[in-house]
Design an enzyme around this catalytic site. Structure first.
Site, PDB file in Angstrom:
ATOM      1  N   CYS A  22      50.617  43.732  20.955  1.00  0.00           N
ATOM      2  CA  CYS A  22      51.833  43.015  20.542  1.00  0.00           C
ATOM      3  C   CYS A  22      52.581  42.505  21.767  1.00  0.00           C
ATOM      4  CB  CYS A  22      52.743  43.924  19.713  1.00  0.00           C
ATOM      5  SG  CYS A  22      51.976  44.622  18.249  1.00  0.00           S
ATOM      6  N   CYS A 288      47.024  37.649  51.328  1.00  0.00           N
ATOM      7  CA  CYS A 288      46.435  36.362  51.681  1.00  0.00           C
ATOM      8  C   CYS A 288      47.335  35.649  52.687  1.00  0.00           C
ATOM      9  CB  CYS A 288      46.223  35.501  50.437  1.00  0.00           C
ATOM     10  SG  CYS A 288      47.763  35.215  49.539  1.00  0.00           S
ATOM     11  N   CYS A 570      51.632  75.915  49.191  1.00  0.00           N
ATOM     12  CA  CYS A 570      50.291  75.569  48.679  1.00  0.00           C
ATOM     13  C   CYS A 570      50.263  74.119  48.225  1.00  0.00           C
ATOM     14  CB  CYS A 570      49.905  76.485  47.524  1.00  0.00           C
ATOM     15  SG  CYS A 570      49.968  78.241  47.922  1.00  0.00           S
ATOM     16  N   ASP A1036      28.602  24.504  19.956  1.00  0.00           N
ATOM     17  CA  ASP A1036      28.136  24.006  21.245  1.00  0.00           C
ATOM     18  C   ASP A1036      26.608  23.899  21.151  1.00  0.00           C
ATOM     19  OD1 ASP A1036      28.193  23.403  24.068  1.00  0.00           O
ATOM     20  OD2 ASP A1036      27.352  25.402  24.356  1.00  0.00           O
TER      21      ASP A1036
END
EC number: 7.2.2.8
Length: 1492
Positions: A22, A288, A570, A1036
C-alpha cells in the site's frame, strides 16, 4: 543560489493501509501527480508527507487524490509549511543543440524544479529548485549546453540578506529512552541515530533518560527513529506528538546563502587568509563524482574557505580555511549539511601553516587525486584503582569523547586501557592526565616513546604526498563494489546477456546478477569506470538500470543468541572486537536479552565467521531460531482455540436446550388445558407455578432460573472469553467488528436477565420473571462452531503457500575441497549459516538448500513443485539449481550463488504472500461497507426495541398473536418488553459483516494459490480482478509468439551432388560459422553439428566479418570429420539436378551402413583447404559472383515468408542456400484461436519488419499487426488502445517490453523455468507456454465470478435476515429466536468460505483438451485478411485485393525488380504474396525436396 519559498510541505493522515505494498502504491501514484516533488509514506504512523508546488496542487487536492485510490485520507492540519528552495542561474556555454522551449519543458518535468524563467535574448535561464530533492549539478547535467553563471550567482549572493530562510518543515521529537547507564550509551544512540538520513540533530540526556531529535518528516518518520534506537538495545517511547519548528539563529547562520563555485573549480578561490589552516576530513557516504562535486561546490563558496579538494577513492577532503573565522567543527557540520543524513564526516587531522609557507601555496593548487592519508597510533596505559565495570564504563565514556580519540578499550582484569588516537590531535600524555583527573592512577609504559609523525610539506610539484622516506610501493588496482537495480529481466538469458557484456568492459572485474531481486552486483576499478557508466551500459542492452546508492551497507543482517555474558564489560568486548573486523558495519549486543544484532557485508565476512569470532572470545553464540514452518498458514492454533470454545459452550448448552425444550412442551400443554377448560388468569398462574422447574427455592428465584444462571455463567465468561478479548481490542482502537456485536448481544441478554432476577428476589415476587439466560450459551455454541469451521476452511485456502514454504531446506552439508577438488571435510550447518561461495553437497533425494551453480556431478532434478515442470531436469557442471528442488539420482557439488532471502524460492514465497494479503479494488467497497455496518446494526437493534414497545402498548393483540409461547400468567408489560427485547437481540445476532469481509480475500487467496500451483503467479487482488475485464490482448513477437532464437529452416544444395556432397557443405559451413558471434551463425553451427552428429568441427583460419554483409575464411581438416561421422546416404543422386531442397526439420534419412571415401582423403597428412564465403546478395556481388534468376527467386520466396536467406560459396563456386528464421511456438495458433473464441481482440506488436510480422501473424491467425514499433513506442500503442476505452493485456518476455507491461491494464510476463520478472508485470507465467495466458484470464474470470457469488450470498443474507429478525415478516409467520439468528450468522460466514474453496476444483485446460475441438477452426489467415500498421503512425496498410490481371502484372514486376535491386518495397512484397494457407498446405511445403 538565492533562497526563496516556492514549495510547501503537508502531512496527511492515511487510513486503510495494510502492508508495504500500500505504501509503495501511494508513493508511486501520488509521486506521478503533476506538481508533486516528493512523497514519504509511513505505514506505522499512517501518514504521508508531501512536498508540492502550491501553484499546481493544494492540500485538499492531494487528500482527494489519495482518497481516489481507495484509502481514507484526513487533513488534521490544513495549513502547509513552506519548504526551502534555491535559485540557480544558468548561462549558455556552447551553441544550443535544443530549442529554448524544449529546454524549459525538460526542466519543468524534473522532480524538484518549481519554476523556470527563460531569457533567449540574454542567453540565460533562472531555475528554482528544492535542494533536498534535486541539486544544481543535476540540473546542469540535464541540459549539457548550460552551465552555472558565476557572475550572476555572486551578484545575487552579495545583495542577499544576512541570513537565508531557514529550512522549513523540520519537526521536533522528544522520546523517553530507558536502560541507559553511562555516557557510552548516550554516545551510541547519538552516533546511530545521527547518521540516519533526515535526522538533523539529536541530543540524548542521561540524567533525564530523554532524547531530543530534530528531523525532516519527508525523509524519515518518528516510528523509524524509534525502531533504530530499539535496535541498539534501548526501549524507546514517544513522549508527545512531534511538532514543527523553525531553526534557531545558529542554524540559520549555517544555512546562509552562498554563491556556487566557478566552473574552474576550487582552484580559483579567493586569496588565502592571514591565518590559514589545513584540515583533513574523513567522509563516508560518497558514491560517485556527483557527491564530490556537490561537496566542493558547497564548501568552496563559503567566505572563510580558501580551497577544498575531495577524493572519492580515499573518502577524504582537505580544506584550507581561516582559523580565526571558523572552527573545524563548523566545517564538519557544513559538509554534513550538503546532503543531510547521507554523509558521515569525522576530523582526521589538522595542520596549521602560515600563508607564506610553500605548503599553503601548494595547497591552493592541489590536484584532485592527491590527498594525505589519516594517521593513527595506539597506546596502552596502565590504570590502577578500578574496582568494577562502572569504573571501566566511566573511563571509556569520558576518554572516547576527547578530541582525536578513535576508540578505547579498558580491561578491568589487566588494569590497562588501549587507546587508538590521531597523533595530529592528541598524544598519550594528555590522555594519561585525563584519566588521572578522573581519580585513577594512570602510568605510561616505561618504553613508551612519543610517536614520530612525519608530515610531508606539500610542494607545487607533489602536494601533500606521503613522506619521501618511505619506499615507493606499486599500487595495486582498487576494487570497489556497487549495486544496480535492473528492471526488465525475465529469464536466465537476460542475466547471461548482462553478465557477459559487462565483463567485456575495461575496469569491471566481476558481475553477479540476481534475477528475482532485480539487482546486479558489480566489482569495478573506480579509476577506470564509474557506477553511472555501468548503469548506462546496462540500459544500452535494453534494460532499465538505476544505481542503488545505499545498497552496499547493511546487506547482511544476523541475529545471534550469545551465552556466557555477565556484565557490561562482556558486551563491550564483543562489540569492540566485531566492529574492528573488516566487513562488519554495525554490532549491538543486549545484555538483558543475550542477543546480538549484527550488520555485515556477506562478500567479506559470513555468519559462521562471526560466530567463530565470538566463540574465540570465550562466549557461546548461536542463531536465533526462526519459525520456518507454515503453522501460521494452516490456522492450527485458531482451530484448536475455537474447537475448545465450541466444546465448552456445547457442554453447558445441551442442558440449557433440554430445559428450554421441557418448558416449551409444558407451556404448550398449559395452553391446551386453558383452551379446553377456559381457566381464569389466577388458575393459570397457580398451574404454571406448580411445575417442578417453576417452583421457587427463594422468593423470586425459581429452579429454572437458578439452573439457567449456573449453566450460563461458565459459557459467558469461559466460552466467550475470546470474543471479549477481540471486542475490547477493537473498541480500544475505535473500531467495531463482529465480535462487538456478539458481545453486545450476549452481555445485554445476560445483564438484563440477572438484573430482573435480582429485582424479583428483592421484591419477593410470587411470579417468576422471564429471563434470557438460555440466549448466551446457544449464541456462543453456534458462533464458536462457525468460527471453528471458518478457520478450517481458511487453512485450506493457504495450502499452496504452505506447500511452497515447506519446500525450504533446514540444513546444508558444506564441504571443503583441496586444490585438486578432492573432498577434505564435511559439516552440517543451519541453512541460514550458508554463505555465498560455499561448496555444498546434495545427495540423492536431498533438497537444494540455496540457489547455486553445479561444479561437479551429473543428476536429474525434480523442479515440479516450483516450476510446475513435470519432467526431471538434467543438471551438469555449469547448470543452475533452485532452492527447494529435489535431487533425484547422483550426488552434486554446487557453489552457492544466492542465499537466505535472495533465493528464488524465498522470492516466490514473498511474492505469493504479498499477493494473498493485497486487496482487490472490489474489496475496498466491502471494507467501507463493513466499517459502517456495526454502528448501523446497533442503531437498527435499538429502533427495533423501541418500535415493538410502542406497537405493543398501542396494539397488544399483535404481540399476543405472534409471541411464541405466550400465556396469560405473564403480565402484558413483561410480555411486550420480552418480545421487543427478543427481536432486538435477534437483530444483533443475525447481522454479520464477516461474510462481507470474507467474500473477496478468501477467493483471492484460493485463486492466487491455485494459480501458483499451476505456474501462474498473480500479484494480488487487483490484477486478478482486472484480468477478467481485458478486451484486447497484445502479444510481443520475439520470444513470446516465437521461440526467440533463430533456427535453420531449409538447406538447398546448388551444385551437382557428384561435385560436392551435402554433408561436406554442412561440415565446411559449420566450421566457418563456428567463429561467428552472430545469432544466425550460431544457429547454422548448431544445425550442422546436429546433422553431422558431432561436437567437433574442422579448423577455420583467416576469419573476417563484414557487418551487414557476411563472413570470409579458410577451412581445413574436415576430411577426418567426415570420416568419423556416421554420414547419411545421398538421396536421388541425379546428375542433371541443378537444385535440391531438403527440409531442415522433418527430414528423416536412414543411416548408411558403409561409405566410400577415397583412400588418400582418409590417410592424407595435408588436408585440402577451402576458401569460403557466406553472406547475402551484396556480399556475393562484391566478391564477383553471379546469382542466377532461379536462386534469386528462391531467396525472394524465403524473404516473403519472413526468413533470412544466406548464400554459401566454396572455392568461388555458389554451392548452397540456407534459410534461417525464428519459428512460431507450436501452441501459439491454438492460444490465439481460444482467446478469440473468448471474445477478445488479439493484436501482434513487434519491432521487426512488416514482412516478418505479416508472415508470423498469418501463421497464428492474428489479423491486426503493429510492425516496426520501437520499444519506446510500444507504450504509446498500449496507451492508444486504452484511450479507445479498452482494457489491454500486454504479453511479453520483458526484455524490451517492461515499459509496455507496466502501462498495460494487466502485464503478463512469460519466463522460462523459474526465472521470473517480478517487477515487469502483474502476472508472471513460470513456464514458457502461451496457453498459460489463456489459463490466467480464465482463472481470473472464474475467481471474479466466485467473488460476485460470495457477495450475493453475503448481501442477500443480510438484506433478508435483518428484516426477518426485526419482525417485519411477522404477518406471514416468520419469527426468529436469538439462537436461530446466531446459527444463521455462523452459517453465512462458513458458506462464503466454502464457496471460495470451490475454486480449488479449478483445473487448468491442457493442450490436449483444447485440441479436441474440430480442426476446421484453425486460425491461419490469408494476407488479405491481415491489417498491418507500421511504426508509431496509426495508418493501416491493408493488403490490396487485386484482380487476376493485376496479380499477374505485379508478379512480373516483382520478378524484374528482383534482378535490379536487393531491396524490396513493402508494396512489392505484399502484392507478390500468394495465399498463406495454400502455401502451408499446398505444393510449396517445407518438407518437400524441390529440384529447380
Amino acid at each position: 543560489m538565492e533562497p526563496n519559498m516556492d514549495a510547501n510541505s503537508i502531512t496527511i493522515t492515511v487510513e486503510g493501509m495494510t502492508c508495504i505494498s500500500c505504501v509503495r502504491t501511494i508513493e508511486q501514484q501520488i509521486g506521478k501527480v503533476n506538481g508533486v516533488h516528493h512523497i514519504k509514506v509511513s505505514l506505522e504512523e499512517k501518514s504521508a508527507t508531501v512536498i508540492y508546488n502550491p501553484k499546481l496542487q493544494t492540500p485538499k487536492t492531494l487528500q482527494e487524490a489519495i482518497d481516489d485510490m481507495g484509502f481514507d485520507a484526513l487533513l488534521h492540519n490544513a495549513n502547509p509549511l513552506p519548504v526551502l528552495t534555491n535559485t540557480v542561474f544558468l548561462t549558455v556555454t556552447a551553441p544550443l543543440a535544443l530549442p529554448w522551449d524544449h529546454i524549459q519543458s525538460t526542466l519543468l518535468k524534473t522532480k524538484g524544479v518549481t519554476g523556470v524563467k527563460i531569457s533567449p535574448q540574454q542567453r540565460s535561464a533562472v531555475v528554482t529548485i528544492i535542494p533536498s530533492v534535486v541539486s544544481a549539478n543535476q540540473i546542469v547535467e540535464l541540459v549539457p549546453d548550460l552551465s552555472l553563471d558565476m557572475g550572476t550567482q555572486e551578484k545575487k549572493s552579495g545583495t542577499s540578506e544576512e541570513h537565508s530562510t531557514p529550512q522549513a518543515g523540520e519537526v521536533l521529537l522528544k522520546m523517553r529512552v530507558e536502560g541507559m547507564t553511562c555516557h557510552s550509551c548516550t554516545s551510541t544512540i547519538e552516533g546511530k541515530v545521527g547518521k540516519l538520513q533526515g535526522v538533523q540533530r539529536i541530543k540524548v540526556s542521561l540524567d533525564n533518560q530523554e532524547a531530543t531529535i530534530v528531523y525532516q518528516p519527508h525523509l524519515i518518520t518518528a516510528e523509524e527513529i524509534k525502531k533504530q534506537i530499539e535496535a541498539v538495545g534501548f526501549p524507546a517511547f514517544i513522549k508527545k506528538q512531534p511538532k514543527y519548528l523553525k531553526l534557531g539563529a545558529i542554524d540559520v547562520e549555517r544555512l546562509k546563502s552562498t554563491p556556487v563555485k566557478s566552473s574552474e573549480g576550487s582552484q580559483q578561490k579567493s586569496p588565502a587568509y592571514p591565518s590559514d589552516s589545513a584540515i583533513t576530513f574523513t567522509i563516508d557516504g560518497m558514491h560517485c563524482k556527483s557527491c564530490v562535486s556537490n561537496i566542493e561546490s558547497a564548501l568552496s563558496t563559503l567566505q572563510y574557505v580558501s580551497s577544498i579538494v575531495v577524493s572519492l577513492e580515499n573518502r577524504s577532503a582537505i580544506v584550507k580555511y581561516n582559523a580565526s573565522l571558523v572552527t573545524p567543527e563548523i566545517l564538519r557540520k557544513a559538509i554534513e549539511a550538503v546532503s543531510p543524513g547521507q554523509y558521515r564526516v569525522s576530523i582526521s587531522s589538522e595542520v596549521e601553516s602560515p600563508t607564506s609557507s610553500p605548503s599553503s601555496s601548494s595547497l591552493q593548487k592541489m590536484p584532485l587525486n592527491l590527498v594525505s592519508q589519516p594517521l593513527t597510533q595506539e597506546v596502552v596505559i596502565n590504570i590502577n584503582g578500578m574496582t568494577c565495570n562502572s569504573c571501566v564504563q566511566s573511563i571509556e565514556g569520558v576518554i572516547s569523547k576527547k578530541p582525536g580519540v578513535k576508540s578505547i578499550h579498558v580491561s578491568l582484569t589487566n588494569s590497562t586501557g588501549t587507546i587508538e588516537y590521531d597523533p595530529l590531535l592528541t598524544s598519550p600524555e594528555p590522555l594519561r592526565e585525563a584519566i588521572e583527573d578522573m581519580g585513577f592512577d594512570a602510568v605510561l609504559p616505561a618504553d613508551m616513546k612519543e610517536p614520530l609523525v612525519v608530515i610531508a610539506q606539500p610542494s607545487l610539484e607533489t602536494p601533500l604526498l606521503p613522506s619521501t622516506t618511505e619506499p615507493e610501493n606499486v599500487m595495486t588496482p582498487v576494487q570497489n563494489k556497487c549495486y544496480i537495480q535492473v528492471s526488465g529481466m525475465t529469464c536466465a538469458s537476460c542475466v547471461a546477456n548482462i553478465e557477459r557484456n559487462l565483463r567485456r568492459e575495461e575496469g569491471i572485474y566481476s558481475v553477479l546478477v540476481a534475477l528475482m531481486a532485480g539487482k546486479a552486483e558489480v566489482r569495478y576499478n573506480p579509476a577506470v569506470i564509474q557506477p553511472r557508466v555501468i548503469a548506462e551500459l546496462i540500459r544500452e542492452l535494453g534494460f532499465g538500470a538505476v544505481v542503488m546508492e545505499n545498497a552496499g551497507e547493511g546487506n547482511g543482517i544476523l541475529e545471534l543468541v550469545v551465552r556466557g555474558m555477565t556484565c557490561a564489560s562482556c558486551v563491550h568486548k564483543i562489540e569492540s572486537t566485531l566492529t574492528k573486523h573488516k566487513g562488519i558495519f554495525y554490532c549491538s549486543v543486549a545484555l538483558a536479552t543475550n542477543k546480538a544484532h549484527i550488520k555485515y557485508d556477506p562478500e567479506i565476512i559470513g555468519p559462521r565467521d562471526i560466530i567463530h569470532t565470538i566463540g574465540n572470545l570465550g562466549f557461546e553464540a548461536s542463531l536465533v531460531k526462526k519459525d520456518r514452518s507454515a503453522n501460521h498458514l494452516d490456522h492450527k492454533r485458531e482451530i484448536k482455540q475455537w474447537r475448545g470454545s465450541f466444546l465448552v459452550s456445547l457442554f453447558f448448552c445441551i442442558p440449557v436446550m433440554g430445559l428450554m425444550i421441557y418448558m416449551m412442551v409444558m407451556d404448550h400443554h398449559l395452553a391446551t388445558l386453558n383452551h379446553n377448560q377456559n381457566m381464569s388468569n389466577e388458575e393459570m398462574i397457580n398451574m404454571h407455578s406448580s411445575m417442578f422447574l417453576e417452583r421457587q427455592i427463594l422468593p423470586g428465584l425459581s429452579i429454572m432460573n437458578l439452573l439457567s444462571l449456573l449453566l450460563c455463567l461458565p459459557v459467558q465468561f469461559c466460552g466467550g472469553w475470546y470474543f471479549y478479548i477481540q471486542a475490547y481490542k477493537a473498541l480500544r482502537h475505535k473500531t467495531a467488528n463482529m465480535d462487538v456485536l456478539i458481545v453486545l448481544a450476549t452481555t445485554i441478554a445476560f445483564a438484563y436477565s440477572l438484573v430482573i432476577l435480582l429485582v424479583a428476589m428483592y421484591e419477593r415476587a410470587k411470579v417468576n420473571p422471564i429471563t434470557f439466560f438460555d440466549t448466551p450459551p446457544m449464541l456462543f455454541v453456534f458462533i464458536a462452531l462457525g468460527r471453528w469451521l471458518e478457520h478450517i476452511a481458511k487453512g485450506k485456502t493457504s495450502e499452496a503457500l504452505a506447500k511452497l514454504i515447506s519446500l525450504q531446506a533446514t540444513e546444508a552439508t558444506i564441504v571443503t575441497l583441496n586444490s585438486e577438488n578432492l573432498l577434505l571435510s564435511e559439516e552440517q550447518v543451519d541453512v541460514e549459516l550458508v554463505q555465498r561461495g560455499d561448496i555444498i553437497k546434495v545427495v540423492p533425494g536431498g533438497k537444494f538448500p540455496v540457489d547455486g551453480r553445479v561444479i561437479e556431478g551429473h543428476s536429474m532434478v525434480d523442479e515440479s513443485l516450483i516450476t510446475g515442470e513435470a519432467m526431471p531436469v538434467a543438471k551438469k557442471p555449469g547448470s543452475t539449481v533452485i532452492a527447494g528442488s529435489i535431487n533425484q539420482n547422483g550426488s552434486l557439488l554446487i557453489r552457492a550463488t544466492h542465499v537466505g532471502a535472495d533465493t528464488t524460492l524465498s522470492q516466490i514465497v514473498k511474492l505469493v504472500e504479498e499477493a494473498q494479503t493485497s486487496k482487490a479494488p472490489i474489496q475496498q467497497f466491502a471494507d467501507k461497507l463493513s466499517g459502517y455496518f456495526v454502528p448501523f446494526i446497533v442503531l437498527v437493534s435499538i429502533v427495533t426495541l423501541l418500535v415493538w414497545i410502542i406497537i405493543g402498548f398501542q396494539n397488544f393483540e399483535i404481540v399476543e398473536a405472534y409471541f411464541p409461547g405466550y400465556n396469560r400468567s405473564i403480565s402484558r408489560t413483561e410480555t411486550i418488553i420480552r418480545f421487543a427485547f427478543q427481536a432486538s437481540i435477534t437483530v444483533l445476532c443475525i447481522a454479520c459483516p464477516c461474510s462481507l469481509g470474507l467474500a473477496t480475500p478468501t477467493a483471492v487467496m484460493v485463486g492466487t494459490g491455485v494459480g501458483a500451483q499451476n505456474g501462474i503467479l498473480i500479484k494480488g487482488g487487483e490484477p486478478l480482478e482486472m484480468a477478467h475485464k481485458v478486451k484486447v490482448v497484445v502479444f510481443d513477437k520475439t520470444g513470446t509468439i516465437t521461440h526467440g532464437t533463430p533456427v535453420v529452416n531449409q538447406v538447398k544444395v546448388l551444385v551437382e551432388s557428384n561435385k560436392i556432397s551435402r554433408n561436406k557443405i554442412l561440415a565446411i559451413v559449420g566450421t566457418a560459422e563456428s567463429n561467428s558471434e552472430h545469432p544466425l551463425g550460431a544457429a547454422v553451427t548448431k544445425y550442422c553439428k546436429q546433422e553431422l552428429d558431432t561436437e567437433t568441427l574442422g579448423t577455420c583460419t583467416d576469419f573476417q566479418v563484414v557487418p551487414g554483409c557476411g563472413i570470409s575464411c579458410k577451412v581445413t581438416n574436415i576430411e577426418g570429420l567426415l570420416h568419423k561421422s556416421n554420414l547419411k546416404i545421398e538421396e536421388n543422386n541425379i546428375k542433371n539436378a541443378s537444385l535440391v531442397q531438403i527440409d531442415a526439420i522433418n527430414e528423416q534419412s536412414s543411416p548408411s551402413s558403409s561409405m566410400i571415401i577415397d583412400a588418400h582423403l582418409s590417410n592424407a597428412v595435408n588436408t585440402q583447404q577451402y576458401k569460403v564465403l557466406i553472406g547475402n546478395r551484396e556480399w556475393m556481388i562484391r566478391n564477383g559472383l553471379v546469382i542466377s534468376n532461379d536462386v534469386d527467386e528462391s531467396m525472394i520466396e524465403h524473404e516473403r515468408r519472413g526468413r533470412t536467406a544466406v548464400l554459401v560459396t566454396i572455392d568461388d563456386e555458389l554451392c548452397g542456400l540456407i534459410a534461417i528464421a525464428d519459428t512460431v511456438k507450436p501452441e501459439a495458433e491454438l492460444a490465439v484461436h481460444i482467446l478469440k473464441s473468448m471474445g477478445l481482440e488479439v493484436v501482434l506488436m513487434t519491432g521487426d519488419n512488416s514482412k516478418t510480422a505479416r508472415s508470423i501473424a498469418s501463421q497464428v491467425g492474428i489479423t491486426k499487426v503493429f510492425a516496426e514499433v520501437l520499444p519506446s513506442h510500444k507504450v504509446a500503442k498500449v496507451k492508444q488502445l486504452q484511450e479507445e476505452g479498452k482494457r489491454v493485456a500486454m504479453v511479453g518476455d520483458g526484455i524490451n517490453d517492461s515499459p509496455a507491461l507496466a502501462m498495460a491494464s494487466v502485464g503478463i510476463a512469460i519466463g522460462t523455468g523459474t526465472d521470473v520478472a517480478i517487477e515487469a508485470a502483474d502476472v508472471v507465467l513460470i513456464r514458457n507456454d502461451l496457453l498459460d495466458v489463456v489459463a490466467s484470464i480464465d482463472l481470473s474470470r472464474k475467481t471474479v465470478k466466485r467473488i460476485r457469488i460470495n457477495f450475493v450470498f453475503a448481501l442477500i443474507y443480510n438484506l433478508i435476515g435483518i428484516p426477518i429478525a426485526a419482525g417485519v415478516f411477522l404477518p406471514i409467520g416468520l419469527v426468529l429466536q436469538p439462537w436461530m439468528g446466531s446459527a444463521a450468522m455462523a452459517a453465512s460466514s462458513v458458506s462464503v468460505v466454502l464457496s471460495s474453496l470451490f475454486l480449488k476444483l479449478y483445473r487448468k485446460p491442457t493442450y490436449d483438451n483444447y485440441e479436441l475441438r474440430p480442426r476446421s477452426h484453425t486460425g491461419q489467415r490469408s494476407p488479405s485478411e491481415i491489417s498491418v500498421h507500421v511504426g508509431i503512425d496509426d495508418t493501416s496498410r491493408n493488403s490490396p485485393r487485386l484482380g487476376l490481371l493485376d496479380r499477374i502484372v505485379n508478379y512480373s514486376r516483382a520478378s524484374i525488380n528482383s534482378l535490379l535491386s536487393d531491396k524490396r518495397s513493402l508494396n512489392s512484397v505484399v502484392t507478390s504474396e500468394p495465399d498463406k494457407h495454400s502455401l502451408l498446405v499446398g505444393d510449396f511445403r517445407e518438407d518437400d525436396d524441390t529440384t529447380l
